[in-house]
Write a protein that holds these residues in place. Structure first.
Motif, PDB file in Angstrom:
ATOM      1  N   THR A 165       0.874  -1.181   0.157  1.00 46.55           N
ATOM      2  CA  THR A 165       0.036  -0.222  -0.024  1.00 46.55           C
ATOM      3  C   THR A 165       0.855   1.168   0.161  1.00 46.55           C
ATOM      4  OG1 THR A 165      -1.956   1.124   1.149  1.00 46.55           O
ATOM      5  CG2 THR A 165      -0.116   0.112   2.415  1.00 46.55           C
ATOM      6  N   TRP A 187     -15.424   3.357   5.406  1.00 47.34           N
ATOM      7  CA  TRP A 187     -14.810   2.206   5.730  1.00 47.34           C
ATOM      8  C   TRP A 187     -13.880   1.824   4.778  1.00 47.34           C
ATOM      9  CZ3 TRP A 187     -17.597  -3.219   5.442  1.00 47.34           C
ATOM     10  CH2 TRP A 187     -16.698  -4.215   5.813  1.00 47.34           C
ATOM     11  N   CYS A 188     -12.514   1.578   5.262  1.00 50.17           N
ATOM     12  CA  CYS A 188     -11.529   1.013   4.380  1.00 50.17           C
ATOM     13  C   CYS A 188     -11.204  -0.333   4.717  1.00 50.17           C
ATOM     14  CB  CYS A 188     -10.249   1.946   4.467  1.00 50.17           C
ATOM     15  SG  CYS A 188     -10.233   3.459   3.880  1.00 50.17           S
ATOM     16  N   CYS A 238      -7.442  -2.475   4.990  1.00 51.57           N
ATOM     17  CA  CYS A 238      -6.403  -0.999   4.955  1.00 51.57           C
ATOM     18  C   CYS A 238      -5.067  -1.157   5.084  1.00 51.57           C
ATOM     19  CB  CYS A 238      -7.111  -0.149   5.982  1.00 51.57           C
ATOM     20  SG  CYS A 238      -6.521  -0.793   7.724  1.00 51.57           S
ATOM     21  N   GLU A 261      -3.957   4.310   3.374  1.00 51.34           N
ATOM     22  CA  GLU A 261      -5.112   4.625   2.655  1.00 51.34           C
ATOM     23  C   GLU A 261      -6.078   5.422   3.565  1.00 51.34           C
ATOM     24  OE1 GLU A 261      -7.845   2.309  -0.203  1.00 51.34           O
ATOM     25  OE2 GLU A 261      -8.464   1.807   1.520  1.00 51.34           O
ATOM     26  N   VAL A 262      -6.317   4.984   4.754  1.00 52.32           N
ATOM     27  CA  VAL A 262      -7.051   5.696   5.718  1.00 52.32           C
ATOM     28  C   VAL A 262      -6.622   7.094   6.196  1.00 52.32           C
ATOM     29  CG1 VAL A 262      -7.908   5.628   8.335  1.00 52.32           C
ATOM     30  CG2 VAL A 262      -7.864   3.581   7.034  1.00 52.32           C
ATOM     31  N   GLY A 299     -10.520   1.690   9.476  1.00 49.17           N
ATOM     32  CA  GLY A 299      -9.570   1.162   8.827  1.00 49.17           C
ATOM     33  C   GLY A 299      -9.447  -0.202   9.461  1.00 49.17           C
ATOM     34  N   LEU A 332     -14.216   1.639   0.881  1.00 44.60           N
ATOM     35  CA  LEU A 332     -12.856   1.255   0.033  1.00 44.60           C
ATOM     36  C   LEU A 332     -12.779   0.032   0.043  1.00 44.60           C
ATOM     37  CD1 LEU A 332     -12.800   4.481   0.721  1.00 44.60           C
ATOM     38  CD2 LEU A 332     -10.743   4.236  -0.757  1.00 44.60           C
ATOM     39  N   CYS A 333     -12.650  -0.947  -0.754  1.00 40.57           N
ATOM     40  CA  CYS A 333     -12.195  -2.307  -0.606  1.00 40.57           C
ATOM     41  C   CYS A 333     -11.216  -2.605  -1.922  1.00 40.57           C
ATOM     42  CB  CYS A 333     -13.334  -3.439  -0.307  1.00 40.57           C
ATOM     43  SG  CYS A 333     -12.745  -4.950  -0.264  1.00 40.57           S
ATOM     44  N   ARG A 334     -10.064  -2.188  -2.045  1.00 43.92           N
ATOM     45  CA  ARG A 334      -9.152  -2.218  -3.031  1.00 43.92           C
ATOM     46  C   ARG A 334      -8.147  -3.295  -3.125  1.00 43.92           C
ATOM     47  NH1 ARG A 334      -7.436   3.493  -4.872  1.00 43.92           N
ATOM     48  NH2 ARG A 334      -6.460   3.666  -2.873  1.00 43.92           N
TER      49      ARG A 334
END
Length: 290
Positions: free
Chosen positions: A90, A123-124, A127, A132-133, A156, A228-230
């Motif tokens: 990340t 909501w990440c 994470c 990202e958070v 996160g 976000l769920c990447r």
């Protein structure tokens, strides 16, 4: 309870059986699949575990995992193996063209929709170590006047205990802060310390972290305006991916947004989400998007 590890089939090559046992261990703890394309990195990923435990290869590791003494409740080695196999890649403002949709498009839209409550929840999922958070938190801090009087909550979560611990600490190396951050951002939101770059309290004040597996019920009872769920669902098989989408949808507000990774899609996995028009990797509730 520690998952039962089956002994290798004597008709198989021991190394192949060992790889399968490691793969089963990862799936049992996280739901992730250790596909053929990921096998090449197993030995490298486990090198630290080998050194710490005086292990020379995967076959020896499997023997230690299956040792009777390990069945008495000592799960440390199993957890170390799983943690080592997780991909915690990340960086700040990752995939910027996609991420920039949040301040340029999604947040302005949510500001209109939530003007009556003046509250936004994000909501990440997956994470990792928190970049990202913290990137999201910095967006709000950089527009502090605009969001004055609003309640912003950014959660996160990650399946990795170690990643969550690092995210909560908010301490990053020079290499980590240089990935995605400009000098001005570093100086504005971080303090340089002998141990690294520490995220400042004004950023951390709207963030929180907890360990969580997205295949389990969503964290808490609240609904999230943006999820976000990447680059997480890539590691699940089709059945578990559908289950994950079900969990994600259940955690979203009826008019919320879901951001996936560039190589991911909700199409074919859930009927509840449709692609958002003119947005990259963004999905919405099928009814609200109409």
């Amino acid at each position: 309870m520690r998952p039962l590890i089956q002994r290798p089939d004597l008709n198989m090559e021991v190394s192949e059986a060992s790889h399968q046992i490691i793969a089963d261990l990862l799936t049992a703890h996280t739901g992730q699949q250790l596909t053929e394309s990921r096998r090449w990195r197993v030995a490298t990923a486990l090198s630290g575990v080998f050194r710490e435990n005086g292990i020379s290869n995967i076959d020896q590791l499997v023997c230690m995992l299956d040792a009777p003494s390990r069945r008495a409740g000592d799960q440390d080695l199993s957890i170390d193996v799983v943690e080592a196999l997780l991909n915690n890649e990340t960086y700040f403002y990752r995939d910027k063209p996609t991420f920039d949709q949040i301040p340029d498009d999604i947040l302005p839209e949510l500001a209109k929709r939530r003007a009556h409550t003046r509250r936004i929840s994000i909501w990440c999922a997956g994470c990792s170590t928190g970049q990202e958070v913290h990137s999201l938190a910095m967006l709000f801090e950089d527009q502090k006047d605009k969001w004055s009087g609003w309640t912003i909550d950014i959660l996160g979560t990650d399946v990795s205990h170690r990643a969550i611990r690092a995210a909560r600490n908010g301490l990053y190396s020079q290499f980590e802060v240089q990935r995605g951050l400009g000098v001005a951002q570093m100086l504005r939101h971080f303090d340089e310390t002998p141990d690294g770059w520490q995220i400042r309290d004004h950023v951390r004040s709207i963030t929180r972290f907890q360990q969580h597996n997205i295949l389990t019920p969503p964290p808490g009872r609240q609904k999230f305006d943006l999820v976000l769920c990447r680059n997480v669902l890539l590691y699940f098989d089709r059945e578990k991916r559908a289950s994950a989408f079900q969990r994600l949808v259940s955690a979203m507000t009826h008019d919320g947004f879901l951001m996936l990774g560039a190589g991911e899609t909700a199409i074919g996995h859930t009927k509840d989400l449709v692609p958002s028009e003119k947005r990259i990797s963004i999905f919405q509730n099928e009814k609200s998007a109409a």
